[in-house]
Design a protein around this motif. Structure first.
Motif, PDB file in Angstrom:
ATOM      1  N   ALA A   1       0.865  -1.184   0.160  1.00 41.95           N
ATOM      2  CA  ALA A   1       0.067   0.046   0.090  1.00 41.95           C
ATOM      3  C   ALA A   1       0.745   1.290   0.019  1.00 41.95           C
ATOM      4  CB  ALA A   1      -1.006  -0.008   1.068  1.00 41.95           C
ATOM      5  N   GLN A   2       1.997   1.354   0.871  1.00 41.27           N
ATOM      6  CA  GLN A   2       2.832   2.311   0.927  1.00 41.27           C
ATOM      7  C   GLN A   2       3.416   2.498  -0.460  1.00 41.27           C
ATOM      8  OE1 GLN A   2       3.736   4.350   3.497  1.00 41.27           O
ATOM      9  NE2 GLN A   2       5.041   5.471   2.170  1.00 41.27           N
ATOM     10  N   GLN A   3       3.994   1.470  -1.264  1.00 38.81           N
ATOM     11  CA  GLN A   3       4.439   1.938  -2.633  1.00 38.81           C
ATOM     12  C   GLN A   3       3.477   2.150  -3.514  1.00 38.81           C
ATOM     13  OE1 GLN A   3       5.730  -2.370  -3.555  1.00 38.81           O
ATOM     14  NE2 GLN A   3       7.729  -2.073  -2.214  1.00 38.81           N
ATOM     15  N   GLN A   4       2.151   1.613  -3.486  1.00 42.03           N
ATOM     16  CA  GLN A   4       1.090   2.115  -4.366  1.00 42.03           C
ATOM     17  C   GLN A   4       0.705   3.650  -4.331  1.00 42.03           C
ATOM     18  OE1 GLN A   4      -1.842  -0.217  -3.592  1.00 42.03           O
ATOM     19  NE2 GLN A   4      -1.381  -2.132  -4.773  1.00 42.03           N
ATOM     20  N   PHE A   5       0.871   4.080  -2.934  1.00 44.49           N
ATOM     21  CA  PHE A   5       0.805   5.553  -2.529  1.00 44.49           C
ATOM     22  C   PHE A   5       1.784   6.397  -3.170  1.00 44.49           C
ATOM     23  CE2 PHE A   5       2.360   8.770   0.409  1.00 44.49           C
ATOM     24  CZ  PHE A   5       1.301   9.856   0.272  1.00 44.49           C
ATOM     25  N   GLU A   6       3.262   5.942  -2.832  1.00 44.22           N
ATOM     26  CA  GLU A   6       4.152   6.743  -3.427  1.00 44.22           C
ATOM     27  C   GLU A   6       4.282   7.166  -4.987  1.00 44.22           C
ATOM     28  OE1 GLU A   6       7.469   4.709  -1.977  1.00 44.22           O
ATOM     29  OE2 GLU A   6       7.339   5.382   0.160  1.00 44.22           O
ATOM     30  N   MET A   7       3.782   5.914  -5.646  1.00 44.73           N
ATOM     31  CA  MET A   7       3.744   5.959  -7.198  1.00 44.73           C
ATOM     32  C   MET A   7       2.498   6.968  -7.505  1.00 44.73           C
ATOM     33  SD  MET A   7       4.058   1.809  -8.299  1.00 44.73           S
ATOM     34  CE  MET A   7       3.714   2.105  -9.748  1.00 44.73           C
ATOM     35  N   ALA A   8       1.325   6.814  -6.894  1.00 42.27           N
ATOM     36  CA  ALA A   8       0.276   7.857  -7.147  1.00 42.27           C
ATOM     37  C   ALA A   8       0.619   9.241  -6.869  1.00 42.27           C
ATOM     38  CB  ALA A   8      -0.767   7.367  -6.562  1.00 42.27           C
ATOM     39  N   HIS A   9       1.152   9.330  -5.862  1.00 43.66           N
ATOM     40  CA  HIS A   9       1.830  10.641  -5.438  1.00 43.66           C
ATOM     41  C   HIS A   9       2.899  11.462  -6.356  1.00 43.66           C
ATOM     42  CE1 HIS A   9       3.609  14.117  -2.899  1.00 43.66           C
ATOM     43  NE2 HIS A   9       2.325  14.069  -2.254  1.00 43.66           N
ATOM     44  N   LYS A  10       3.671  10.581  -6.698  1.00 39.80           N
ATOM     45  CA  LYS A  10       4.871  11.039  -7.865  1.00 39.80           C
ATOM     46  C   LYS A  10       4.065  11.412  -9.040  1.00 39.80           C
ATOM     47  CE  LYS A  10       9.203   9.546  -9.863  1.00 39.80           C
ATOM     48  NZ  LYS A  10       8.860  10.029 -11.248  1.00 39.80           N
ATOM     49  N   ASP A  11       3.081  10.355  -9.479  1.00 40.71           N
ATOM     50  CA  ASP A  11       2.330  10.722 -10.914  1.00 40.71           C
ATOM     51  C   ASP A  11       1.371  12.087 -10.641  1.00 40.71           C
ATOM     52  OD1 ASP A  11       1.377   9.566 -13.449  1.00 40.71           O
ATOM     53  OD2 ASP A  11      -0.655  10.210 -12.328  1.00 40.71           O
ATOM     54  N   TRP A  12       1.074  12.300  -9.433  1.00 39.40           N
ATOM     55  CA  TRP A  12       0.186  13.506  -9.151  1.00 39.40           C
ATOM     56  C   TRP A  12       0.916  14.747  -9.153  1.00 39.40           C
ATOM     57  CZ3 TRP A  12       0.408  17.260  -5.166  1.00 39.40           C
ATOM     58  CH2 TRP A  12      -0.775  17.982  -5.031  1.00 39.40           C
ATOM     59  N   VAL A  13       2.502  14.646  -8.825  1.00 39.62           N
ATOM     60  CA  VAL A  13       3.445  15.905  -8.777  1.00 39.62           C
ATOM     61  C   VAL A  13       3.709  16.012 -10.072  1.00 39.62           C
ATOM     62  CG1 VAL A  13       5.378  16.621  -7.802  1.00 39.62           C
ATOM     63  CG2 VAL A  13       3.744  15.377  -6.305  1.00 39.62           C
ATOM     64  N   ASP A  14       4.261  15.156 -10.548  1.00 35.26           N
ATOM     65  CA  ASP A  14       4.853  15.077 -12.221  1.00 35.26           C
ATOM     66  C   ASP A  14       3.882  15.527 -13.304  1.00 35.26           C
ATOM     67  OD1 ASP A  14       7.081  14.317 -10.752  1.00 35.26           O
ATOM     68  OD2 ASP A  14       6.885  12.042 -11.715  1.00 35.26           O
ATOM     69  N   HIS A  15       2.506  15.324 -13.099  1.00 31.04           N
ATOM     70  CA  HIS A  15       1.627  15.688 -14.101  1.00 31.04           C
ATOM     71  C   HIS A  15       0.695  16.641 -13.811  1.00 31.04           C
ATOM     72  CE1 HIS A  15       3.424  11.642 -15.323  1.00 31.04           C
ATOM     73  NE2 HIS A  15       3.299  12.048 -16.453  1.00 31.04           N
ATOM     74  N   ALA A  16       0.643  17.265 -12.914  1.00 30.92           N
ATOM     75  CA  ALA A  16      -0.190  18.301 -12.006  1.00 30.92           C
ATOM     76  C   ALA A  16      -0.396  19.412 -13.266  1.00 30.92           C
ATOM     77  CB  ALA A  16       0.084  18.835 -10.804  1.00 30.92           C
ATOM     78  N   ALA A  17       0.458  19.969 -13.659  1.00 30.93           N
ATOM     79  CA  ALA A  17       0.305  21.054 -14.641  1.00 30.93           C
ATOM     80  C   ALA A  17      -0.187  20.681 -15.832  1.00 30.93           C
ATOM     81  CB  ALA A  17       1.649  21.822 -14.990  1.00 30.93           C
TER      82      ALA A  17
END
Length: 329
Positions: free
Chosen positions: A51-67
């Motif tokens: 679950a921690q790994q899935q969260f980190e991947m989702a958070h990284k995707d959210w930061v990288d593609h927010a704009a």
């Protein structure tokens, strides 16, 4: 009347089906607590790591593609015809949270009302089944004729049977619900969260449990009346199953606006103190488009209480009139 009711209570508790039904209720209660235990049990160390790994991947995707996501959403928003939603409502992407990944913590105040409501269903069904068999078997065997030779006043016999069926299930339902309530509390206290269980929460849960006990007693009395009217246990069960499939299933799906006049929704509104249901509302837009939305509506506790009260009184009076007028053989 009291002496007759005591006799009927002894007969009710001595019947084999009653004993089997009580064993069934005990088994269902144990299974419900076991299921609650497995549902409340937290994730293992390996599952938490995943679950921690899935969260980190989702958070990284959210930061990288927010704009990039915001720009694409704004372009889609600009192309939509009026009236359109607000830009900030359509193009807001909340930041992922760790608690949204994995298994949520069991919270006693949140899961217990649903457990009590679910328990009220199988308690009412068991009470109806045993009540129908309690009276229906006497007509099938002809024992009711023998009983009326000792007590020829039919309405007293009728009232004692209904009263025995109803009062006999009050302590049974109370014990079952108390075991589920406090058993679940002990399970969640060990595996989840009980800190939010305030005095008001206990009061609300006690009220739900009290109303579930009352509906169980009503179901036992109604089962006795149906068993009397149809004179056979299997016929009574068949009528109930036909109603659940046809009225509550098929009929409710096609005629949504008739839901407030069905038994189940009023049952829920009474036990849970208000119940929600959905109806479809469709409209034609200015551009000729045809859209449908699901609108949530509330059936009040008062509606459910009056519905069940009037329904019970009508059925009981009908059963009394039939028993008083019809030949028992």
């Amino acid at each position: 009347m009291i002496r007759l009711t005591k006799v009927e209570l002894r007969r009710l508790m001595a019947r084999r089906l009653t004993v089997v039904g009580l064993l069934g209720l005990f088994t269902i209660t144990v299974l419900l607590l076991v299921a609650t235990y497995f549902e409340a049990r937290p994730l293992s160390a390996v599952e938490q790591q995943q679950a921690q790994q899935q969260f980190e991947m989702a958070h990284k995707d959210w930061v990288d593609h927010a704009a990039e996501n915001l720009k694409l959403c704004e372009a889609d928003w600009a192309k939509q015809p009026d009236p359109k939603p607000k830009l900030e409502e359509m193009c807001t992407y909340p930041e992922p949270r760790l608690e949204d990944f994995g298994k949520p913590q069991a919270i006693f105040a949140e899961i217990m009302p649903d457990l009590l409501q679910g328990s009220s269903y199988f308690l009412a069904f068991a009470a109806f089944l045993i009540g129908a068999s309690f009276v229906g078997a006497e007509f099938s065997s002809g024992a009711i004729g023998n009983w009326l030779t000792f007590e020829p006043r039919r309405l007293r016999v009728y009232g004692s049977k209904l009263l025995a069926a109803a009062t006999g299930f009050v302590p049974i339902a109370a014990v079952v619900l108390a075991v589920i309530l406090f058993g679940t509390f002990l399970i969640v206290d060990k595996l989840g969260d009980t800190a939010s269980t305030t005095g008001k929460v206990w009061g609300d849960l006690s009220a739900i449990g009290g109303r579930a006990v009352l509906t169980t007693a009503l179901a036992a009395a109604l089962g006795s009346v149906v068993g009397l009217l149809l004179r056979h246990t299997a016929a009574a069960i068949g009528v109930v199953m036909a109603y659940l499939v046809l009225a509550e299933g098929v009929f409710a799906a096609f005629l949504e606006k008739a839901q407030p006049w069905l038994v189940k929704l009023n049952f829920d509104a009474f036990v849970r103190h208000d119940a929600q249901y959905y109806v479809t509302q469709c409209k034609t837009g200015a551009d000729g488009s045809y859209t449908c939305d699901y609108v949530q509506k509330t059936l009040s506790f008062e509606h459910g209480a009056w519905y069940l009260a009037i329904f019970t009184v009508v059925v009981v009076l009908l059963g009394g009139w039939v028993f008083h007028r019809r030949d028992v053989n």
